[in-house]
Design a protein around this motif. Sequence first.
Motif, PDB file in Angstrom:
ATOM      1  N   PRO A  92      41.484  38.865  55.564  1.00  0.00           N
ATOM      2  CA  PRO A  92      42.512  39.753  56.096  1.00  0.00           C
ATOM      3  C   PRO A  92      42.302  39.933  57.589  1.00  0.00           C
ATOM      4  O   PRO A  92      41.162  39.898  58.065  1.00  0.00           O
ATOM      5  CB  PRO A  92      42.268  41.048  55.338  1.00  0.00           C
ATOM      6  N   MET A  93      43.378  40.135  58.329  1.00  0.00           N
ATOM      7  CA  MET A  93      43.231  40.262  59.778  1.00  0.00           C
ATOM      8  C   MET A  93      42.344  41.449  60.146  1.00  0.00           C
ATOM      9  O   MET A  93      41.663  41.424  61.175  1.00  0.00           O
ATOM     10  CB  MET A  93      44.588  40.390  60.453  1.00  0.00           C
ATOM     11  N   ARG A 149      44.192  35.516  38.309  1.00  0.00           N
ATOM     12  CA  ARG A 149      43.168  35.639  37.271  1.00  0.00           C
ATOM     13  C   ARG A 149      42.080  34.623  37.584  1.00  0.00           C
ATOM     14  O   ARG A 149      42.098  33.490  37.119  1.00  0.00           O
ATOM     15  CB  ARG A 149      43.778  35.393  35.889  1.00  0.00           C
ATOM     16  N   TRP A 150      41.130  35.060  38.400  1.00  0.00           N
ATOM     17  CA  TRP A 150      40.110  34.168  38.931  1.00  0.00           C
ATOM     18  C   TRP A 150      38.713  34.646  38.574  1.00  0.00           C
ATOM     19  O   TRP A 150      38.512  35.769  38.100  1.00  0.00           O
ATOM     20  CB  TRP A 150      40.234  34.091  40.455  1.00  0.00           C
ATOM     21  N   MET A 174      41.892  42.740  48.886  1.00  0.00           N
ATOM     22  CA  MET A 174      41.735  42.373  50.284  1.00  0.00           C
ATOM     23  C   MET A 174      41.316  40.918  50.451  1.00  0.00           C
ATOM     24  O   MET A 174      41.715  40.238  51.399  1.00  0.00           O
ATOM     25  CB  MET A 174      40.710  43.295  50.947  1.00  0.00           C
ATOM     26  N   ASN A 175      40.520  40.418  49.507  1.00  0.00           N
ATOM     27  CA  ASN A 175      39.926  39.095  49.678  1.00  0.00           C
ATOM     28  C   ASN A 175      40.694  37.975  49.002  1.00  0.00           C
ATOM     29  O   ASN A 175      40.806  36.881  49.547  1.00  0.00           O
ATOM     30  CB  ASN A 175      38.500  39.089  49.130  1.00  0.00           C
ATOM     31  N   GLN A 176      41.184  38.204  47.794  1.00  0.00           N
ATOM     32  CA  GLN A 176      41.875  37.149  47.058  1.00  0.00           C
ATOM     33  C   GLN A 176      43.389  37.390  46.992  1.00  0.00           C
ATOM     34  O   GLN A 176      44.176  36.554  47.427  1.00  0.00           O
ATOM     35  CB  GLN A 176      41.302  37.020  45.634  1.00  0.00           C
ATOM     36  N   ALA A 177      43.810  38.543  46.489  1.00  0.00           N
ATOM     37  CA  ALA A 177      45.228  38.766  46.206  1.00  0.00           C
ATOM     38  C   ALA A 177      46.075  39.008  47.448  1.00  0.00           C
ATOM     39  O   ALA A 177      47.304  38.993  47.366  1.00  0.00           O
ATOM     40  CB  ALA A 177      45.397  39.936  45.227  1.00  0.00           C
ATOM     41  N   GLU A 226      48.947  41.637  39.325  1.00  0.00           N
ATOM     42  CA  GLU A 226      47.702  41.684  38.551  1.00  0.00           C
ATOM     43  C   GLU A 226      46.676  40.819  39.257  1.00  0.00           C
ATOM     44  O   GLU A 226      46.938  39.642  39.540  1.00  0.00           O
ATOM     45  CB  GLU A 226      47.919  41.151  37.136  1.00  0.00           C
ATOM     46  N   ALA A 227      45.525  41.391  39.557  1.00  0.00           N
ATOM     47  CA  ALA A 227      44.500  40.645  40.282  1.00  0.00           C
ATOM     48  C   ALA A 227      43.119  40.978  39.728  1.00  0.00           C
ATOM     49  O   ALA A 227      42.777  42.151  39.555  1.00  0.00           O
ATOM     50  CB  ALA A 227      44.558  40.968  41.771  1.00  0.00           C
ATOM     51  N   ALA A 228      42.336  39.942  39.456  1.00  0.00           N
ATOM     52  CA  ALA A 228      40.976  40.143  38.957  1.00  0.00           C
ATOM     53  C   ALA A 228      40.108  38.960  39.348  1.00  0.00           C
ATOM     54  O   ALA A 228      40.585  37.816  39.408  1.00  0.00           O
ATOM     55  CB  ALA A 228      40.977  40.314  37.442  1.00  0.00           C
ATOM     56  N   VAL A 229      38.836  39.233  39.603  1.00  0.00           N
ATOM     57  CA  VAL A 229      37.860  38.166  39.856  1.00  0.00           C
ATOM     58  C   VAL A 229      36.825  38.126  38.729  1.00  0.00           C
ATOM     59  O   VAL A 229      35.740  37.594  38.882  1.00  0.00           O
ATOM     60  CB  VAL A 229      37.149  38.368  41.206  1.00  0.00           C
TER      61      VAL A 229
END
Length: 345
Positions: A92-93, A149-150, A174-177, A226-229
């Motif tokens: 992210p910037m 879904r990572w 912030m990092n993936q989604a 939906e976001a998950a690591v």
Amino acid sequence: MVRYGIVGCGHIAKKHVSAIQADPGAVLVAVCDTNEERLKEFTIDGVIGYTDLADMLKADIDVVSICTPSGLHPALTIQVAEAKKHVIVEKPMALTLEDADRMIDACEENGVKMAVVHPNRFRPAIVELRKQIENEKFGTIGHANATVRWNRNQAYYDQAPWRGTKAMDGGVLMNQAIHNMDLLLWMMGDVDEVYTYDATRIRQIEAEDTSISVIRFQNGALGVLEAAVTIYPKNLEESLSIFGEKGSAVVGGPTANWIKTWDFEGLTEEEVAQVKEQITQDPWGMPGHECIIRDMTLAITEDRTPIVSGTEGRAALGLVVACQMSAESGKPIKMSTLKRNILTK
């Protein structure tokens, strides 16, 4: 030739090196890192290494790519801008809107351009999806869905003490989604309100590893993110789906590179198969970082704003911040409360 420098010689910097080398209008002339051992890998073919950014900025450089941990982006961007160099900053910037605004202001005040690395916009399937939006092929859009879904296992976070922290890194949003949030905004337009639940369920990190958001866009359409690591044992799915009165489209796969659904009013089965086959033959297209670098090179030579500008990067960051605020407060957040340089709750 547009002359590039890189600050931060970690994993992501290698993509910038490859992208600069692939751009016929660009040349890498310098790199900077406080770790002299990391510098050695990058200081070949005449590239000069520096351990102090201030020293590198004295060199004949046009653009600096900032590839450091996220929490360092604001200060470095401002330092580069004040040296009258254009800026490419990894996502992210920034981690706060206040920092993002300071970065944008510094670039504007010093007459330099800023690009934020959101390379997924350049994937062939995403470009094709954007065309359908621009040509109004969906009619009235009812809702959209973005899914990440990572798997980022504990070893990923244990690589460095800053990973997974709120001050320097951030969580799954912030990092993936954030890439997928950028695509949602690019396709659907501005957000009116968001309501988010998040949790740190499995990974031993400070930030969230799982997040679910419900979104209302200003045009009245709804959305779900939906976001998950935490997906076991590896990346399962990244998808972007849009559903309207005259069309349904799903771009998906382990990464959102393939067309899974492509149904539009008036489109024959043969035409659908042709589009899918075209994407299947080249699902990645030109590497996204190469697209970002080439666009900056052209933005300088043509004196225009980069495609993914600081303002565009701020919009995706703003949605992340709104989701974080909602999860923390347990209330829906109106995007109108996120004022420039002022964050009101």
